[in-house]
Design a protein around this motif. Sequence first.
Motif, PDB file in Angstrom:
ATOM      1  N   PHE A   5       0.836  -1.198   0.000  1.00 42.83           N
ATOM      2  CA  PHE A   5       0.000   0.000   0.000  1.00 42.83           C
ATOM      3  C   PHE A   5       0.872   1.250   0.000  1.00 42.83           C
ATOM      4  O   PHE A   5       0.608   2.204  -0.721  1.00 42.83           O
ATOM      5  N   LYS A  94     -13.610   1.517  -7.980  1.00 41.75           N
ATOM      6  CA  LYS A  94     -12.283   2.114  -7.804  1.00 41.75           C
ATOM      7  C   LYS A  94     -12.285   3.578  -8.214  1.00 41.75           C
ATOM      8  O   LYS A  94     -12.930   3.954  -9.191  1.00 41.75           O
ATOM      9  N   VAL A 112      -7.497   2.953  -6.487  1.00 41.08           N
ATOM     10  CA  VAL A 112      -7.696   2.287  -5.198  1.00 41.08           C
ATOM     11  C   VAL A 112      -9.201   2.174  -4.984  1.00 41.08           C
ATOM     12  O   VAL A 112      -9.966   3.041  -5.399  1.00 41.08           O
ATOM     13  N   ALA A 114     -12.558  -0.880  -3.638  1.00 46.34           N
ATOM     14  CA  ALA A 114     -13.032  -2.078  -2.937  1.00 46.34           C
ATOM     15  C   ALA A 114     -13.644  -3.039  -3.949  1.00 46.34           C
ATOM     16  O   ALA A 114     -14.176  -2.628  -4.975  1.00 46.34           O
ATOM     17  N   THR A 125     -15.455  -8.419   1.520  1.00 46.49           N
ATOM     18  CA  THR A 125     -15.121  -7.248   0.723  1.00 46.49           C
ATOM     19  C   THR A 125     -13.611  -7.059   0.819  1.00 46.49           C
ATOM     20  O   THR A 125     -13.034  -7.220   1.890  1.00 46.49           O
ATOM     21  N   THR A 126     -12.979  -6.722  -0.287  1.00 44.11           N
ATOM     22  CA  THR A 126     -11.527  -6.617  -0.305  1.00 44.11           C
ATOM     23  C   THR A 126     -11.059  -5.244  -0.749  1.00 44.11           C
ATOM     24  O   THR A 126     -11.748  -4.563  -1.506  1.00 44.11           O
ATOM     25  N   LEU A 127      -9.897  -4.861  -0.276  1.00 41.28           N
ATOM     26  CA  LEU A 127      -9.215  -3.670  -0.751  1.00 41.28           C
ATOM     27  C   LEU A 127      -8.615  -3.986  -2.115  1.00 41.28           C
ATOM     28  O   LEU A 127      -8.050  -5.062  -2.321  1.00 41.28           O
ATOM     29  N   LEU A 129      -5.908  -2.473  -4.994  1.00 41.58           N
ATOM     30  CA  LEU A 129      -4.865  -1.531  -5.390  1.00 41.58           C
ATOM     31  C   LEU A 129      -4.510  -1.863  -6.838  1.00 41.58           C
ATOM     32  O   LEU A 129      -4.257  -3.029  -7.155  1.00 41.58           O
ATOM     33  N   TYR A 149      -5.817  -7.837  -4.711  1.00 38.57           N
ATOM     34  CA  TYR A 149      -7.026  -7.978  -3.896  1.00 38.57           C
ATOM     35  C   TYR A 149      -6.586  -8.474  -2.533  1.00 38.57           C
ATOM     36  O   TYR A 149      -6.292  -9.657  -2.357  1.00 38.57           O
ATOM     37  N   ASP A 151      -7.894  -9.180   0.428  1.00 37.79           N
ATOM     38  CA  ASP A 151      -8.605 -10.083   1.341  1.00 37.79           C
ATOM     39  C   ASP A 151      -9.195 -11.321   0.668  1.00 37.79           C
ATOM     40  O   ASP A 151      -9.876 -12.088   1.334  1.00 37.79           O
TER      41      ASP A 151
END
Length: 174
Positions: A5, A94, A112, A114, A125-127, A129, A149, A151
């Motif tokens: 990140f 994003k 960036v 979800a 739900t995932t972050l 980038l 991704y 998570d």
Amino acid sequence: MKTKFKLVAFAIAMLFAGNVNAQDTTTENYDQGFRLGFGINAGYVFDDPYDFALGADARLQYDLSKRTSLTLTTGFTNLFIGDDVKDLGFIPVKAGFKGFIWEDQFYLLGEVGAGFAVTNDYDQTTLILAPGIGYANKYIDLSLRYEYYGDFPKANGGEGVGQLALRLAYGFRL
């Protein structure tokens, strides 16, 4: 995850800094406005149990200047697993920054957001980038990006899945 990140945040900050100094002063009266693009995506997923990814998206872009834009992207992506295991489908949302770096056609993009899982009885739900590079003209946008991704599950029980995706899109001014 925190290191990745920080690297993405640093890259986006450098993109902002590079474009501030590289602004073309002849575009004072540039007609700011919105663009809309519809794309298809195909990707190679680096982590097991996933084989590959396919998706479609819609991207709204607001041009701040001739060389800088803000983006908002959503759509649907499916991570295919194969065999008799259910695939993982999700809706990415994003926000990003696009900076044109060469001849007003080649750009760097950082996004960036979800990812909201909608298939396979998986509700995590995932972050997301997603740094990338691309080429765009009046109607066509071709880009290559890495998406992480944070998570989504791996086969070994860990979390964090990455893919390298190619996007082909048709866009137009609104």
